[in-house]
Scaffold this motif. Structure first.
Motif, PDB file in Angstrom:
ATOM      1  N   LEU A 145       0.831  -1.201   0.000  1.00  0.00           N
ATOM      2  CA  LEU A 145       0.000   0.000   0.000  1.00  0.00           C
ATOM      3  C   LEU A 145       0.868   1.254   0.000  1.00  0.00           C
ATOM      4  CD1 LEU A 145      -2.826   1.396   0.315  1.00  0.00           C
ATOM      5  CD2 LEU A 145      -2.372   1.332   2.762  1.00  0.00           C
ATOM      6  N   ALA A 146       1.908   1.282   0.823  1.00  0.00           N
ATOM      7  CA  ALA A 146       2.808   2.444   0.887  1.00  0.00           C
ATOM      8  C   ALA A 146       3.490   2.671  -0.461  1.00  0.00           C
ATOM      9  CB  ALA A 146       3.836   2.265   1.995  1.00  0.00           C
TER      10      ALA A 146
ATOM     11  N   ALA B  14       2.331   1.639  -3.500  1.00  0.00           N
ATOM     12  CA  ALA B  14       1.337   2.022  -4.502  1.00  0.00           C
ATOM     13  C   ALA B  14       0.804   3.436  -4.273  1.00  0.00           C
ATOM     14  CB  ALA B  14       0.184   1.020  -4.493  1.00  0.00           C
ATOM     15  N   SER B  15       0.581   3.807  -3.035  1.00  0.00           N
ATOM     16  CA  SER B  15      -0.039   5.098  -2.724  1.00  0.00           C
ATOM     17  C   SER B  15       0.952   6.251  -2.656  1.00  0.00           C
ATOM     18  CB  SER B  15      -0.774   5.017  -1.386  1.00  0.00           C
ATOM     19  OG  SER B  15      -1.795   4.057  -1.425  1.00  0.00           O
ATOM     20  N   TYR B  16       2.159   5.984  -2.156  1.00  0.00           N
ATOM     21  CA  TYR B  16       3.096   7.072  -1.870  1.00  0.00           C
ATOM     22  C   TYR B  16       4.483   6.864  -2.471  1.00  0.00           C
ATOM     23  CZ  TYR B  16      -0.559   7.344   1.656  1.00  0.00           C
ATOM     24  OH  TYR B  16      -1.772   7.381   2.288  1.00  0.00           O
ATOM     25  N   ASN B  17       4.685   5.771  -3.195  1.00  0.00           N
ATOM     26  CA  ASN B  17       5.980   5.416  -3.760  1.00  0.00           C
ATOM     27  C   ASN B  17       7.065   5.356  -2.679  1.00  0.00           C
ATOM     28  OD1 ASN B  17       7.620   4.601  -5.896  1.00  0.00           O
ATOM     29  ND2 ASN B  17       8.360   6.685  -6.227  1.00  0.00           N
TER      30      ASN B  17
ATOM     31  N   HIS C  21      -8.684  -2.393   4.087  1.00  0.00           N
ATOM     32  CA  HIS C  21      -9.591  -1.247   3.997  1.00  0.00           C
ATOM     33  C   HIS C  21      -9.965  -0.690   5.370  1.00  0.00           C
ATOM     34  CE1 HIS C  21      -9.853  -1.769  -0.268  1.00  0.00           C
ATOM     35  NE2 HIS C  21     -10.199  -3.034  -0.107  1.00  0.00           N
TER      36      HIS C  21
ATOM     37  N   GLN D  11      -6.872   1.655   6.014  1.00  0.00           N
ATOM     38  CA  GLN D  11      -6.317   2.434   4.907  1.00  0.00           C
ATOM     39  C   GLN D  11      -6.450   3.937   5.155  1.00  0.00           C
ATOM     40  OE1 GLN D  11      -7.678   0.914   1.212  1.00  0.00           O
ATOM     41  NE2 GLN D  11      -6.302   2.171  -0.002  1.00  0.00           N
ATOM     42  N   ASP D  12      -7.594   4.376   5.680  1.00  0.00           N
ATOM     43  CA  ASP D  12      -7.781   5.802   5.957  1.00  0.00           C
ATOM     44  C   ASP D  12      -6.877   6.270   7.096  1.00  0.00           C
ATOM     45  OD1 ASP D  12      -9.657   6.024   3.949  1.00  0.00           O
ATOM     46  OD2 ASP D  12     -11.385   5.898   5.294  1.00  0.00           O
TER      47      ASP D  12
ATOM     48  N   ALA E 245      -3.509   6.889   5.583  1.00  0.00           N
ATOM     49  CA  ALA E 245      -3.537   8.152   4.833  1.00  0.00           C
ATOM     50  C   ALA E 245      -3.519   9.358   5.783  1.00  0.00           C
ATOM     51  CB  ALA E 245      -4.760   8.204   3.933  1.00  0.00           C
TER      52      ALA E 245
END
Length: 118
Positions: free
Chosen positions: A10-11, A13-16, A104, A107-108, A111
């Motif tokens: 996730l890190a 994919a979302s934040y590179n 999920h 996930q928030d 973020a």
């Protein structure tokens, strides 16, 4: 149950962002940090359950995240979320990954931690 690899994916994919492992003494402790300022937004550690006041000494993976102070209390009432281990308990929470059913659910929170530390 989710695992640390899902958090790392996730890190990425979302934040590179890839995890780094800054402590030779704790090779399984992984830090997720911003590229621009080096601040942590997540820390994954394998600790014994009793460090979260859970029964047993077996190792579990936890994820520490920063959260808004006003959400700390209500968050700790949710399954799998505890006062932060080894962090400022008024600003951080620990999530027992073995108690979380799917990504999920947190996930928030990931973020939010990313935003609070940027």
């Amino acid at each position: 149950m989710i695992n640390r690899i899902q958090i790392f994916d996730l890190a990425k994919a979302s934040y590179n962002i890839l995890p780094d492992y800054p402590w030779a003494k704790h090779p399984n402790y992984a830090v997720l940090r911003h590229h621009n300022n080096g601040k942590w937004f997540g820390l994954i550690m394998d600790i014994s359950k009793n460090k979260l006041n859970l029964v047993g000494n077996e190792k579990i993976d936890i994820l520490n995240l920063k959260a808004p102070k006003e959400f700390i209390g209500p968050l700790r009432k949710k399954k799998g979320i505890y006062p932060a281990y080894h962090m400022d308990k008024s600003n951080w929470i620990s999530i027992n990954l073995s108690e979380i059913d799917n990504l999920h659910e947190i996930q928030d929170l990931i973020a939010e931690s990313f935003a609070l530390t940027s």
